[in-house]
Design an enzyme around this catalytic site. Structure first.
Site, PDB file in Angstrom:
ATOM      1  N   HIS A 281      34.388  85.728 -38.644  1.00 44.36           N
ATOM      2  CA  HIS A 281      35.362  84.873 -39.331  1.00 44.36           C
ATOM      3  C   HIS A 281      35.977  85.703 -40.453  1.00 44.36           C
ATOM      4  CE1 HIS A 281      36.342  80.640 -41.116  1.00 44.36           C
ATOM      5  NE2 HIS A 281      37.270  81.532 -41.434  1.00 44.36           N
TER       6      HIS A 281
ATOM      7  N   ARG B 234      38.094  86.307 -43.392  1.00 42.25           N
ATOM      8  CA  ARG B 234      38.844  85.531 -44.379  1.00 42.25           C
ATOM      9  C   ARG B 234      39.875  86.419 -45.067  1.00 42.25           C
ATOM     10  NH1 ARG B 234      36.691  80.505 -45.224  1.00 42.25           N
ATOM     11  NH2 ARG B 234      34.688  80.139 -44.180  1.00 42.25           N
TER      12      ARG B 234
ATOM     13  N   HIS C  35      33.575  89.229 -46.478  1.00 38.10           N
ATOM     14  CA  HIS C  35      32.473  89.664 -45.609  1.00 38.10           C
ATOM     15  C   HIS C  35      33.051  90.499 -44.463  1.00 38.10           C
ATOM     16  CE1 HIS C  35      33.710  85.680 -44.311  1.00 38.10           C
ATOM     17  NE2 HIS C  35      32.950  85.077 -45.183  1.00 38.10           N
TER      18      HIS C  35
ATOM     19  N   GLU D 127      37.020  83.462 -35.466  1.00 38.16           N
ATOM     20  CA  GLU D 127      37.244  82.167 -36.104  1.00 38.16           C
ATOM     21  C   GLU D 127      38.207  82.327 -37.275  1.00 38.16           C
ATOM     22  OE1 GLU D 127      33.476  80.888 -37.539  1.00 38.16           O
ATOM     23  OE2 GLU D 127      32.728  80.300 -35.577  1.00 38.16           O
TER      24      GLU D 127
ATOM     25  N   THR E  29      32.255  78.353 -46.729  1.00 41.55           N
ATOM     26  CA  THR E  29      31.975  78.313 -45.293  1.00 41.55           C
ATOM     27  C   THR E  29      32.668  77.101 -44.700  1.00 41.55           C
ATOM     28  OG1 THR E  29      30.197  78.365 -43.636  1.00 41.55           O
ATOM     29  CG2 THR E  29      29.863  76.940 -45.547  1.00 41.55           C
TER      30      THR E  29
ATOM     31  N   HIS F  72      26.849  75.815 -36.744  1.00 38.99           N
ATOM     32  CA  HIS F  72      26.614  75.620 -38.166  1.00 38.99           C
ATOM     33  C   HIS F  72      25.195  75.116 -38.410  1.00 38.99           C
ATOM     34  CE1 HIS F  72      29.075  76.195 -41.776  1.00 38.99           C
ATOM     35  NE2 HIS F  72      28.145  75.475 -42.362  1.00 38.99           N
ATOM     36  N   ASP F  73      24.434  75.958 -39.080  1.00 38.62           N
ATOM     37  CA  ASP F  73      23.068  75.638 -39.502  1.00 38.62           C
ATOM     38  C   ASP F  73      22.136  75.330 -38.335  1.00 38.62           C
ATOM     39  OD1 ASP F  73      23.875  76.064 -42.096  1.00 38.62           O
ATOM     40  OD2 ASP F  73      24.274  73.944 -42.493  1.00 38.62           O
TER      41      ASP F  73
ATOM     42  N   HIS G 272      23.944  82.395 -40.037  1.00 38.02           N
ATOM     43  CA  HIS G 272      23.088  82.352 -41.218  1.00 38.02           C
ATOM     44  C   HIS G 272      21.612  82.246 -40.845  1.00 38.02           C
ATOM     45  CE1 HIS G 272      22.129  81.626 -45.453  1.00 38.02           C
ATOM     46  NE2 HIS G 272      21.277  80.716 -45.014  1.00 38.02           N
TER      47      HIS G 272
END
Length: 251
Positions: A44, A46, A51, A76, A106, A200-201, A224
């Site tokens: 992803h 940005r 990152h 993404e 995020t 996600h998570d 993550h």
């Protein structure tokens, strides 16, 4: 049917960017993940490159093309003009469009398809014309209308935002409620001809319950939790554990 695992490399890149040094090497960890059984890599990028850097994209594209031609590259991001041009240059197999503000830490919600349907239809059409599959980030609230609107954009998939489910930890009752809503959303998508991704998570612990409710889940994108486990077990072993949690048999 097992879900495919796409390893999100953003956390590796964030650790690298703490120093003006070339390690940890994002492409090297991508290579380890793919060698251990991951089906693809996710990034992803940005606008502030906090990152993943734009310069990472051609390196990862070349890694997949040269070493893992059966794997997929998933990019993404929010569809600014700069992002779309980046995708057109990189040619990922999949583009996942998310409704993030550039300042967000995020992704934390899906698209408002009632509000952004026309905008998304134009973007999806442009990416499809470039040969890319498009997935749209969606809330797993169990409602049918948003999924219908997502299907009308021409996207091939939705990605269920699983953050609330991932945040339940030991609250089994809440987790059961949320996974049922995610499942209802996935059912609507399947009925409308959309494939379903999730992310996600997600962890080794909570993936099996999700897989049981959504057995047709096509892909999960995990960064993550996977990176956290890799600090304890190593990247290769962690990827094998996540693949097993996705219903895959370790080779």
């Amino acid at each position: 049917m097992p879900a495919k695992l796409s390893v999100n490399l953003n956390a590796i890149a964030m650790l690298r960017n703490r120093r003006d040094l070339p390690w940890p090497d994002v492409a090297h960890f991508g290579q380890i993940a793919l060698s251990a059984g991951a089906s693809g890599l996710t990034v992803h990028p940005r606008p502030d490159q906090r990152h993943i850097r734009f310069s990472d994209l051609p390196v990862l594209r070349a890694l997949i093309d040269d070493r893992f031609p059966g794997a997929e590259f998933n990019i993404e991001g929010y569809p600014t003009e700069d992002f779309l041009v980046l995708c057109e240059k990189t040619q990922p197999e999949q583009v996942t469009l998310v409704p993030d503000d550039p300042s967000q830490a995020t992704s934390d919600h899906g698209w408002d398809f009632r509000k952004h349907a026309v905008f998304l239809k134009d973007v999806v059409g442009r990416l499809k014309a470039g040969g890319m599959r498009v997935s749209l980030f969606a809330d797993g609230d169990g409602e049918r209308e948003p999924v219908e609107l997502a299907a009308e954009t021409g996207a091939a998939r939705i990605e269920l935002y699983t953050g609330p489910y991932g945040g339940c930890f030991d609250d089994t009752q809440k987790a059961d409620l949320l996974v049922e809503k995610l499942g209802q959303t996935a059912d609507h998508a399947a009925a409308l001809g959309l494939a379903v991704n999730a992310g996600h998570d997600l962890t080794v612990a909570n993936l099996p319950k999700l897989m049981k409710r959504i057995p047709n889940l096509a892909e999960v994108s995990i960064g993550h939790g996977l990176t956290a486990d890799a600090m304890e077990y190593g990247m290769a072993e962690t990827v094998r554990r996540f693949c097993q949690a996705c219903g895959q048999r370790n080779s």
